[in-house]
Design a protein around this motif. Structure first.
Motif, PDB file in Angstrom:
ATOM      1  N   PHE A   1      -2.205   1.113   2.884  1.00 56.61           N
ATOM      2  CA  PHE A   1      -3.192   2.050   2.354  1.00 56.61           C
ATOM      3  C   PHE A   1      -3.692   1.690   0.960  1.00 56.61           C
ATOM      4  O   PHE A   1      -4.710   2.178   0.513  1.00 56.61           O
ATOM      5  N   ASN A   2      -2.979   0.802   0.260  1.00 55.97           N
ATOM      6  CA  ASN A   2      -3.418   0.413  -1.080  1.00 55.97           C
ATOM      7  C   ASN A   2      -4.347  -0.805  -1.050  1.00 55.97           C
ATOM      8  O   ASN A   2      -4.668  -1.378  -2.079  1.00 55.97           O
ATOM      9  N   GLY A   3      -4.761  -1.241   0.141  1.00 61.86           N
ATOM     10  CA  GLY A   3      -5.689  -2.355   0.265  1.00 61.86           C
ATOM     11  C   GLY A   3      -5.024  -3.713   0.403  1.00 61.86           C
ATOM     12  O   GLY A   3      -5.706  -4.717   0.550  1.00 61.86           O
ATOM     13  N   THR A   4      -3.684  -3.753   0.393  1.00 59.89           N
ATOM     14  CA  THR A   4      -2.973  -5.014   0.555  1.00 59.89           C
ATOM     15  C   THR A   4      -2.556  -5.182   2.012  1.00 59.89           C
ATOM     16  O   THR A   4      -2.772  -4.295   2.838  1.00 59.89           O
ATOM     17  N   PHE A   5      -1.937  -6.331   2.307  1.00 59.90           N
ATOM     18  CA  PHE A   5      -1.488  -6.624   3.655  1.00 59.90           C
ATOM     19  C   PHE A   5      -0.041  -7.083   3.624  1.00 59.90           C
ATOM     20  O   PHE A   5       0.369  -7.783   2.706  1.00 59.90           O
ATOM     21  N   GLU A   6       0.698  -6.703   4.645  1.00 60.43           N
ATOM     22  CA  GLU A   6       2.054  -7.214   4.835  1.00 60.43           C
ATOM     23  C   GLU A   6       1.985  -8.197   5.985  1.00 60.43           C
ATOM     24  O   GLU A   6       1.347  -7.931   7.000  1.00 60.43           O
TER      25      GLU A   6
END
Length: 139
Positions: free
Chosen positions: A72-77
């Motif tokens: 949700f913070n715009g990053t990716f795992e």
């Protein structure tokens, strides 16, 4: 009579389909989410929410595809697992050719634009992807 009209219309639509230029392939780079699958019988399965997104990186005619989990913070795992592929061009068609220890398969690229792309596999399934738009809920 209706069957003949249907066949003629189908041939016309297929022949009018614009070809994908090799120069457009860079458009594949980025994040994509599956939108729908069309089965051989015409039935469709739509995906309104996806927990994973495909990341595609293409350099010249080789690249990789991997699944990533958007946050949700715009990053990716992501993991280190990536599916390498090569672009193969044959008879004015562009194929994404995959080969790993367990399997070999190809998908023909049937549509490509900045917003979406579609591929068709050997079983006749058509996968449509749209460019992923991240959701950022940071205040």
């Amino acid at each position: 009579m209706m069957k003949k009209i249907f066949i003629i219309c189908s041939i016309f639509l297929i022949s009018c389909n614009s070809k994908i230029d090799k120069k457009q392939l860079h458009i594949l780079n980025g994040y994509w989410e599956i939108k729908e699958v069309t089965f051989k019988d015409g039935a469709k399965k739509e995906y309104s929410v996806n927990s994973t997104v495909d990341y595609i990186k293409l350099d010249s005619l080789t690249g990789f595809r991997k699944k990533v989990d958007p946050k949700f913070n715009g990053t990716f795992e992501t993991s280190n697992d990536a599916e390498p592929f090569r672009i193969r061009i044959s008879n004015d068609s562009i194929y994404m050719s995959y080969n790993n220890d367990n399997n070999t398969w190809e998908e023909v690229l049937i549509k490509l634009s900045e917003e979406s792309f579609s591929v068709k596999n050997s079983q006749g399934l058509i996968y449509q992807y749209n460019r992923f738009e991240p959701i950022n809920i940071n205040p």
